[in-house]
Design an enzyme around this catalytic site. Structure first.
Site, PDB file in Angstrom:
ATOM      1  N   GLN A  44       0.857  -1.194   0.000  1.00 12.77           N
ATOM      2  CA  GLN A  44       0.000   0.000   0.000  1.00 12.77           C
ATOM      3  C   GLN A  44       0.891   1.242   0.000  1.00 12.77           C
ATOM      4  O   GLN A  44       1.531   1.539   1.009  1.00 12.77           O
ATOM      5  CB  GLN A  44      -0.863  -0.031   1.262  1.00 12.77           C
ATOM      6  CG  GLN A  44      -1.789   1.141   1.445  1.00 12.77           C
ATOM      7  CD  GLN A  44      -2.509   1.053   2.790  1.00 12.77           C
ATOM      8  OE1 GLN A  44      -1.935   0.575   3.771  1.00 12.77           O
ATOM      9  NE2 GLN A  44      -3.732   1.485   2.847  1.00 12.77           N
ATOM     10  N   GLY A  45       0.943   1.960  -1.107  1.00 11.56           N
ATOM     11  CA  GLY A  45       1.821   3.129  -1.221  1.00 11.56           C
ATOM     12  C   GLY A  45       1.073   4.419  -0.954  1.00 11.56           C
ATOM     13  O   GLY A  45       0.732   5.150  -1.894  1.00 11.56           O
ATOM     14  N   SER A  47       1.523   6.502   2.615  1.00 11.36           N
ATOM     15  CA  SER A  47       2.268   7.428   3.486  1.00 11.36           C
ATOM     16  C   SER A  47       3.567   7.895   2.842  1.00 11.36           C
ATOM     17  O   SER A  47       4.223   7.141   2.118  1.00 11.36           O
ATOM     18  CB  SER A  47       2.613   6.742   4.812  1.00 11.36           C
ATOM     19  OG  SER A  47       1.468   6.221   5.408  1.00 11.36           O
ATOM     20  N   SER A  79       4.489  -1.375   4.269  1.00  8.94           N
ATOM     21  CA  SER A  79       4.645  -2.743   4.771  1.00  8.94           C
ATOM     22  C   SER A  79       4.817  -3.710   3.606  1.00  8.94           C
ATOM     23  O   SER A  79       4.101  -3.609   2.600  1.00  8.94           O
ATOM     24  CB  SER A  79       3.411  -3.169   5.569  1.00  8.94           C
ATOM     25  OG  SER A  79       3.123  -2.238   6.574  1.00  8.94           O
ATOM     26  N   GLU A 162      -9.735  -1.053   5.698  1.00  7.64           N
ATOM     27  CA  GLU A 162      -8.603  -1.372   6.583  1.00  7.64           C
ATOM     28  C   GLU A 162      -9.013  -1.184   8.048  1.00  7.64           C
ATOM     29  O   GLU A 162      -8.762  -2.032   8.891  1.00  7.64           O
ATOM     30  CB  GLU A 162      -7.409  -0.470   6.239  1.00  7.64           C
ATOM     31  CG  GLU A 162      -6.166  -0.827   7.028  1.00  7.64           C
ATOM     32  CD  GLU A 162      -4.915  -0.126   6.524  1.00  7.64           C
ATOM     33  OE1 GLU A 162      -5.021   0.783   5.680  1.00  7.64           O
ATOM     34  OE2 GLU A 162      -3.829  -0.496   6.990  1.00  7.64           O
TER      35      GLU A 162
HETATM   36  C1  LIG Z   1       1.852  -1.177  11.632  1.00  6.59           C
HETATM   37  C2  LIG Z   1       1.816  -0.090  10.601  1.00  6.59           C
HETATM   38  C3  LIG Z   1       1.818  -0.418   9.252  1.00  6.59           C
HETATM   39  C4  LIG Z   1       1.785   0.592   8.291  1.00  6.59           C
HETATM   40  N1  LIG Z   1       1.785   0.230   6.975  1.00  6.59           N
HETATM   41  C5  LIG Z   1       1.668   1.176   6.036  1.00  6.59           C
HETATM   42  C6  LIG Z   1       1.609   0.798   4.654  1.00  6.59           C
HETATM   43  O1  LIG Z   1       1.694  -0.378   4.281  1.00  6.59           O
HETATM   44  N2  LIG Z   1       1.476   1.775   3.738  1.00  6.59           N
HETATM   45  C7  LIG Z   1       1.376   3.089   4.088  1.00  6.59           C
HETATM   46  O2  LIG Z   1       1.210   3.914   3.196  1.00  6.59           O
HETATM   47  N3  LIG Z   1       1.459   3.491   5.395  1.00  6.59           N
HETATM   48  C8  LIG Z   1       1.598   2.556   6.369  1.00  6.59           C
HETATM   49  N4  LIG Z   1       1.670   2.928   7.694  1.00  6.59           N
HETATM   50  C9  LIG Z   1       1.671   4.363   8.041  1.00  6.59           C
HETATM   51  C10 LIG Z   1       0.360   4.829   8.695  1.00  6.59           C
HETATM   52  O3  LIG Z   1      -0.732   4.412   7.973  1.00  6.59           O
HETATM   53  C11 LIG Z   1       0.282   6.349   8.920  1.00  6.59           C
HETATM   54  O4  LIG Z   1       0.267   7.075   7.748  1.00  6.59           O
HETATM   55  C12 LIG Z   1       1.425   6.860   9.660  1.00  6.59           C
HETATM   56  O5  LIG Z   1       1.775   6.015  10.716  1.00  6.59           O
HETATM   57  C13 LIG Z   1       1.055   8.226  10.260  1.00  6.59           C
HETATM   58  O6  LIG Z   1       1.959   9.122   9.787  1.00  6.59           O
HETATM   59  P1  LIG Z   1       3.262   9.609  10.575  1.00  6.59           P
HETATM   60  O7  LIG Z   1       3.936   8.409  11.153  1.00  6.59           O
HETATM   61  O8  LIG Z   1       3.995  10.475   9.613  1.00  6.59           O
HETATM   62  O9  LIG Z   1       2.700  10.419  11.795  1.00  6.59           O
HETATM   63  P2  LIG Z   1       2.237  11.942  11.830  1.00  6.59           P
HETATM   64  O10 LIG Z   1       1.157  12.179  10.833  1.00  6.59           O
HETATM   65  O11 LIG Z   1       3.441  12.823  11.758  1.00  6.59           O
HETATM   66  O12 LIG Z   1       1.622  12.002  13.272  1.00  6.59           O
HETATM   67  C14 LIG Z   1       2.467  11.953  14.437  1.00  6.59           C
HETATM   68  C15 LIG Z   1       1.617  12.187  15.665  1.00  6.59           C
HETATM   69  O13 LIG Z   1       0.999  13.489  15.598  1.00  6.59           O
HETATM   70  C16 LIG Z   1      -0.412  13.376  15.742  1.00  6.59           C
HETATM   71  N5  LIG Z   1      -1.055  14.355  14.871  1.00  6.59           N
HETATM   72  C17 LIG Z   1      -0.892  14.486  13.535  1.00  6.59           C
HETATM   73  N6  LIG Z   1      -1.639  15.504  13.066  1.00  6.59           N
HETATM   74  C18 LIG Z   1      -2.301  16.022  14.133  1.00  6.59           C
HETATM   75  C19 LIG Z   1      -3.231  17.093  14.287  1.00  6.59           C
HETATM   76  N7  LIG Z   1      -3.626  17.840  13.258  1.00  6.59           N
HETATM   77  N8  LIG Z   1      -3.705  17.334  15.519  1.00  6.59           N
HETATM   78  C20 LIG Z   1      -3.308  16.592  16.588  1.00  6.59           C
HETATM   79  N9  LIG Z   1      -2.422  15.566  16.503  1.00  6.59           N
HETATM   80  C21 LIG Z   1      -1.929  15.290  15.292  1.00  6.59           C
HETATM   81  C22 LIG Z   1      -0.762  11.951  15.330  1.00  6.59           C
HETATM   82  O14 LIG Z   1      -1.951  11.488  15.965  1.00  6.59           O
HETATM   83  C23 LIG Z   1       0.465  11.181  15.824  1.00  6.59           C
HETATM   84  O15 LIG Z   1       0.334  10.849  17.183  1.00  6.59           O
HETATM   85  C24 LIG Z   1       1.740   1.954   8.681  1.00  6.59           C
HETATM   86  C25 LIG Z   1       1.760   2.278  10.045  1.00  6.59           C
HETATM   87  C26 LIG Z   1       1.798   1.278  10.987  1.00  6.59           C
HETATM   88  C27 LIG Z   1       1.824   1.673  12.440  1.00  6.59           C
END
Ligand SMILES: Cc1cc2nc3c(=O)[nH]c(=O)nc-3n(C[C@H](O)[C@H](O)[C@H](O)COP(=O)(O)OP(=O)(O)OC[C@H]3O[C@@H](n4cnc5c(N)ncnc54)[C@H](O)[C@@H]3O)c2cc1C
Length: 226
Positions: A44-45, A47, A79, A162
Protein backbone atom coordinates in the site's frame (compact mmCIF):
# COMPACT_ATOMS: atom_id res chain seq x y z
CA UNK A 1 -15.91 -20.41 5.72
CA UNK A 2 -13.02 -22.35 7.19
CA UNK A 3 -10.75 -21.35 4.29
CA UNK A 4 -7.20 -20.33 5.23
CA UNK A 5 -6.53 -16.58 5.37
CA UNK A 6 -4.51 -15.20 2.45
CA UNK A 7 -0.96 -14.10 3.32
CA UNK A 8 -0.75 -10.73 5.12
CA UNK A 9 0.86 -9.07 2.12
CA UNK A 10 -1.82 -10.12 -0.36
CA UNK A 11 -3.96 -7.07 0.62
CA UNK A 12 -6.99 -8.82 -0.81
CA UNK A 13 -9.19 -6.98 1.74
CA UNK A 14 -7.95 -3.56 0.63
CA UNK A 15 -7.28 -3.36 -3.10
CA UNK A 16 -9.82 -6.14 -3.84
CA UNK A 17 -12.95 -4.11 -2.93
CA UNK A 18 -11.45 -1.00 -4.63
CA UNK A 19 -10.97 -2.89 -7.90
CA UNK A 20 -14.46 -4.40 -7.71
CA UNK A 21 -15.98 -0.97 -7.16
CA UNK A 22 -13.81 1.35 -9.25
CA UNK A 23 -11.61 -0.83 -11.49
CA UNK A 24 -12.10 -1.38 -15.20
CA UNK A 25 -13.26 -4.76 -16.49
CA UNK A 26 -9.69 -5.39 -17.76
CA UNK A 27 -8.20 -4.54 -14.33
CA UNK A 28 -10.62 -6.87 -12.55
CA UNK A 29 -9.87 -9.70 -14.98
CA UNK A 30 -6.13 -9.13 -14.66
CA UNK A 31 -5.84 -8.85 -10.86
CA UNK A 32 -8.75 -10.34 -8.88
CA UNK A 33 -7.94 -14.01 -9.47
CA UNK A 34 -4.26 -13.70 -8.44
CA UNK A 35 -5.30 -11.58 -5.43
CA UNK A 36 -7.65 -14.29 -4.20
CA UNK A 37 -5.14 -17.09 -4.80
CA UNK A 38 -2.31 -15.11 -3.17
CA UNK A 39 -0.11 -15.65 -6.23
CA UNK A 40 0.64 -11.94 -6.40
CA UNK A 41 1.45 -9.90 -3.30
CA UNK A 42 0.68 -6.20 -2.93
CA UNK A 43 1.78 -3.24 -0.88
CA UNK A 44 0.00 0.00 0.00
CA UNK A 45 1.82 3.13 -1.22
CA UNK A 46 0.08 5.92 0.69
CA UNK A 47 2.27 7.43 3.49
CA UNK A 48 5.18 9.73 2.69
CA UNK A 49 7.81 11.46 4.85
CA UNK A 50 5.69 14.67 4.78
CA UNK A 51 2.26 13.03 4.48
CA UNK A 52 1.16 10.72 7.31
CA UNK A 53 -1.99 11.83 9.11
CA UNK A 54 -2.29 14.63 6.54
CA UNK A 55 -2.32 12.14 3.67
CA UNK A 56 -3.62 14.62 1.08
CA UNK A 57 -0.34 16.55 1.43
CA UNK A 58 1.43 13.78 -0.49
CA UNK A 59 3.85 14.87 -3.19
CA UNK A 60 4.62 11.75 -5.23
CA UNK A 61 3.47 12.74 -8.70
CA UNK A 62 2.57 10.97 -11.93
CA UNK A 63 2.82 13.00 -15.13
CA UNK A 64 1.19 11.99 -18.39
CA UNK A 65 3.44 11.28 -21.36
CA UNK A 66 1.17 9.97 -24.11
CA UNK A 67 -0.41 6.71 -22.90
CA UNK A 68 2.03 6.43 -20.01
CA UNK A 69 2.21 7.96 -16.52
CA UNK A 70 5.70 8.75 -15.25
CA UNK A 71 6.00 8.49 -11.46
CA UNK A 72 8.51 10.33 -9.27
CA UNK A 73 8.54 10.51 -5.48
CA UNK A 74 8.97 8.59 -2.24
CA UNK A 75 6.77 6.51 0.05
CA UNK A 76 7.53 5.38 3.61
CA UNK A 77 6.24 2.81 6.14
CA UNK A 78 5.24 0.66 3.16
CA UNK A 79 4.65 -2.74 4.77
CA UNK A 80 5.94 -5.77 2.82
CA UNK A 81 7.17 -3.65 -0.12
CA UNK A 82 10.29 -5.82 -0.25
CA UNK A 83 8.25 -8.89 -1.23
CA UNK A 84 5.38 -7.23 -3.10
CA UNK A 85 4.75 -7.77 -6.80
CA UNK A 86 2.43 -4.76 -7.09
CA UNK A 87 1.78 -1.48 -5.29
CA UNK A 88 -1.49 0.43 -5.16
CA UNK A 89 -0.03 3.88 -5.22
CA UNK A 90 -1.76 7.11 -4.27
CA UNK A 91 -0.11 9.93 -6.20
CA UNK A 92 -0.73 13.42 -7.53
CA UNK A 93 -1.82 13.50 -11.18
CA UNK A 94 -3.67 16.82 -11.39
CA UNK A 95 -1.06 19.40 -10.39
CA UNK A 96 -3.45 22.38 -10.60
CA UNK A 97 -6.39 20.82 -8.71
CA UNK A 98 -7.13 21.41 -4.97
CA UNK A 99 -5.07 18.97 -2.90
CA UNK A 100 -7.81 16.37 -2.26
CA UNK A 101 -8.98 16.46 -5.88
CA UNK A 102 -5.61 16.10 -7.59
CA UNK A 103 -4.89 12.51 -6.55
CA UNK A 104 -5.24 9.23 -8.45
CA UNK A 105 -4.73 5.56 -7.63
CA UNK A 106 -2.21 3.74 -9.82
CA UNK A 107 -1.31 0.05 -9.95
CA UNK A 108 2.47 -0.12 -10.18
CA UNK A 109 4.53 -3.20 -11.01
CA UNK A 110 7.19 -3.28 -8.26
CA UNK A 111 9.70 -4.73 -10.75
CA UNK A 112 9.47 -1.67 -13.01
CA UNK A 113 12.78 0.08 -13.72
CA UNK A 114 13.17 3.04 -11.34
CA UNK A 115 11.53 1.40 -8.27
CA UNK A 116 13.94 1.09 -5.32
CA UNK A 117 12.89 -0.56 -2.04
CA UNK A 118 14.83 -0.04 1.20
CA UNK A 119 13.64 -2.07 4.22
CA UNK A 120 13.58 -0.13 7.52
CA UNK A 121 15.06 -2.20 10.36
CA UNK A 122 13.04 -1.85 13.61
CA UNK A 123 14.42 -2.17 17.16
CA UNK A 124 12.95 -5.70 17.23
CA UNK A 125 15.34 -6.63 14.42
CA UNK A 126 12.46 -7.14 12.00
CA UNK A 127 12.04 -5.09 8.86
CA UNK A 128 8.32 -5.08 8.09
CA UNK A 129 8.26 -1.53 6.74
CA UNK A 130 10.15 -0.10 3.79
CA UNK A 131 10.95 3.14 2.07
CA UNK A 132 10.08 3.02 -1.62
CA UNK A 133 11.61 5.40 -4.16
CA UNK A 134 10.12 6.03 -7.61
CA UNK A 135 12.40 7.56 -10.20
CA UNK A 136 10.89 8.07 -13.67
CA UNK A 137 8.84 4.89 -13.28
CA UNK A 138 6.72 4.35 -16.39
CA UNK A 139 3.21 3.01 -15.71
CA UNK A 140 0.76 2.17 -18.54
CA UNK A 141 -2.15 4.64 -18.44
CA UNK A 142 -4.71 1.80 -18.27
CA UNK A 143 -3.43 0.94 -14.77
CA UNK A 144 -5.02 4.08 -13.31
CA UNK A 145 -8.03 2.99 -11.21
CA UNK A 146 -11.28 4.94 -11.68
CA UNK A 147 -11.24 8.48 -13.02
CA UNK A 148 -8.14 10.70 -12.90
CA UNK A 149 -8.45 12.83 -9.74
CA UNK A 150 -10.77 10.32 -7.99
CA UNK A 151 -7.92 8.87 -5.91
CA UNK A 152 -8.90 10.48 -2.60
CA UNK A 153 -12.40 9.01 -2.65
CA UNK A 154 -11.03 5.57 -3.61
CA UNK A 155 -8.32 5.76 -0.93
CA UNK A 156 -10.92 6.63 1.74
CA UNK A 157 -12.85 3.50 0.73
CA UNK A 158 -9.66 1.42 1.04
CA UNK A 159 -8.94 2.91 4.49
CA UNK A 160 -12.52 2.21 5.62
CA UNK A 161 -11.96 -1.46 4.75
CA UNK A 162 -8.60 -1.37 6.58
CA UNK A 163 -10.05 0.22 9.75
CA UNK A 164 -13.25 -1.83 9.61
CA UNK A 165 -12.92 -5.52 8.74
CA UNK A 166 -9.11 -5.78 8.83
CA UNK A 167 -8.47 -4.01 12.14
CA UNK A 168 -11.64 -5.09 13.92
CA UNK A 169 -11.30 -8.78 13.16
CA UNK A 170 -7.53 -9.28 13.12
CA UNK A 171 -5.21 -6.68 14.68
CA UNK A 172 -7.54 -5.40 17.40
CA UNK A 173 -8.15 -8.98 18.55
CA UNK A 174 -4.41 -9.73 18.53
CA UNK A 175 -3.62 -6.66 20.64
CA UNK A 176 -6.45 -7.50 23.07
CA UNK A 177 -5.19 -11.10 23.40
CA UNK A 178 -1.63 -9.83 24.09
CA UNK A 179 -2.95 -7.57 26.86
CA UNK A 180 -4.98 -10.42 28.39
CA UNK A 181 -1.92 -12.75 28.20
CA UNK A 182 0.20 -10.10 29.92
CA UNK A 183 -2.31 -9.74 32.79
CA UNK A 184 -2.74 -13.52 33.14
CA UNK A 185 1.04 -14.03 33.29
CA UNK A 186 1.45 -11.21 35.85
CA UNK A 187 -1.34 -12.58 38.08
CA UNK A 188 0.32 -16.03 38.08
CA UNK A 189 3.55 -14.80 39.74
CA UNK A 190 3.98 -13.18 43.18
CA UNK A 191 6.23 -10.46 41.68
CA UNK A 192 3.60 -9.79 39.02
CA UNK A 193 0.83 -9.57 41.62
CA UNK A 194 2.93 -7.04 43.58
CA UNK A 195 3.59 -5.05 40.40
CA UNK A 196 -0.12 -4.96 39.59
CA UNK A 197 -0.76 -3.14 42.90
CA UNK A 198 1.41 -0.26 41.72
CA UNK A 199 -0.98 2.67 41.01
CA UNK A 200 1.13 4.09 38.15
CA UNK A 201 1.31 0.72 36.40
CA UNK A 202 -2.43 0.16 36.96
CA UNK A 203 -3.11 3.53 35.38
CA UNK A 204 -0.97 2.69 32.35
CA UNK A 205 -2.62 -0.71 31.88
CA UNK A 206 -6.05 0.87 32.17
CA UNK A 207 -5.08 3.41 29.51
CA UNK A 208 -3.99 0.57 27.18
CA UNK A 209 -7.29 -1.24 27.84
CA UNK A 210 -9.24 1.94 27.01
CA UNK A 211 -7.30 2.38 23.76
CA UNK A 212 -7.93 -1.23 22.67
CA UNK A 213 -11.63 -0.73 23.41
CA UNK A 214 -11.63 2.51 21.38
CA UNK A 215 -9.96 0.65 18.50
CA UNK A 216 -12.72 -1.96 18.59
CA UNK A 217 -15.48 0.66 18.62
CA UNK A 218 -13.82 2.74 15.87
CA UNK A 219 -13.60 -0.46 13.80
CA UNK A 220 -17.32 -1.12 14.25
CA UNK A 221 -18.08 2.49 13.28
CA UNK A 222 -16.09 2.00 10.04
CA UNK A 223 -17.87 -1.31 9.42
CA UNK A 224 -21.31 0.28 9.64
CA UNK A 225 -20.25 2.94 7.12
CA UNK A 226 -18.99 0.54 4.44
C1 LIG B 1 1.85 -1.18 11.63
C2 LIG B 1 1.82 -0.09 10.60
C3 LIG B 1 1.82 -0.42 9.25
C4 LIG B 1 1.78 0.59 8.29
N1 LIG B 1 1.79 0.23 6.97
C5 LIG B 1 1.67 1.18 6.04
C6 LIG B 1 1.61 0.80 4.65
O1 LIG B 1 1.69 -0.38 4.28
N2 LIG B 1 1.48 1.78 3.74
C7 LIG B 1 1.38 3.09 4.09
O2 LIG B 1 1.21 3.91 3.20
N3 LIG B 1 1.46 3.49 5.40
C8 LIG B 1 1.60 2.56 6.37
N4 LIG B 1 1.67 2.93 7.69
C9 LIG B 1 1.67 4.36 8.04
C10 LIG B 1 0.36 4.83 8.69
O3 LIG B 1 -0.73 4.41 7.97
C11 LIG B 1 0.28 6.35 8.92
O4 LIG B 1 0.27 7.08 7.75
C12 LIG B 1 1.43 6.86 9.66
O5 LIG B 1 1.77 6.01 10.72
C13 LIG B 1 1.06 8.23 10.26
O6 LIG B 1 1.96 9.12 9.79
P1 LIG B 1 3.26 9.61 10.57
O7 LIG B 1 3.94 8.41 11.15
O8 LIG B 1 4.00 10.48 9.61
O9 LIG B 1 2.70 10.42 11.79
P2 LIG B 1 2.24 11.94 11.83
O10 LIG B 1 1.16 12.18 10.83
O11 LIG B 1 3.44 12.82 11.76
O12 LIG B 1 1.62 12.00 13.27
C14 LIG B 1 2.47 11.95 14.44
C15 LIG B 1 1.62 12.19 15.67
O13 LIG B 1 1.00 13.49 15.60
C16 LIG B 1 -0.41 13.38 15.74
N5 LIG B 1 -1.06 14.36 14.87
C17 LIG B 1 -0.89 14.49 13.53
N6 LIG B 1 -1.64 15.50 13.07
C18 LIG B 1 -2.30 16.02 14.13
C19 LIG B 1 -3.23 17.09 14.29
N7 LIG B 1 -3.63 17.84 13.26
N8 LIG B 1 -3.71 17.33 15.52
C20 LIG B 1 -3.31 16.59 16.59
N9 LIG B 1 -2.42 15.57 16.50
C21 LIG B 1 -1.93 15.29 15.29
C22 LIG B 1 -0.76 11.95 15.33
O14 LIG B 1 -1.95 11.49 15.96
C23 LIG B 1 0.46 11.18 15.82
O15 LIG B 1 0.33 10.85 17.18
C24 LIG B 1 1.74 1.95 8.68
C25 LIG B 1 1.76 2.28 10.04
C26 LIG B 1 1.80 1.28 10.99
C27 LIG B 1 1.82 1.67 12.44
Amino acid sequence: MGAPRPPAASYVDLIGPALLRHGSEAQRRRFIRSLLSGEELWCQGFSEPGAGSDLAALRTRAERQGDTLVVNGQKVWTSHADIADWCFLLCRTEAEAPKHKGLSLLLVDMRSPGVTVRPLRQMTGEAEFCEVFFEDVRVPGDLLVGAPGAGWQIAMGILAHERGPVWTFTFQRKIRRSLEDLLRTARAHPAGVRALRDPVLRQRLTQVWIEVELLRLAGYRSLTRL
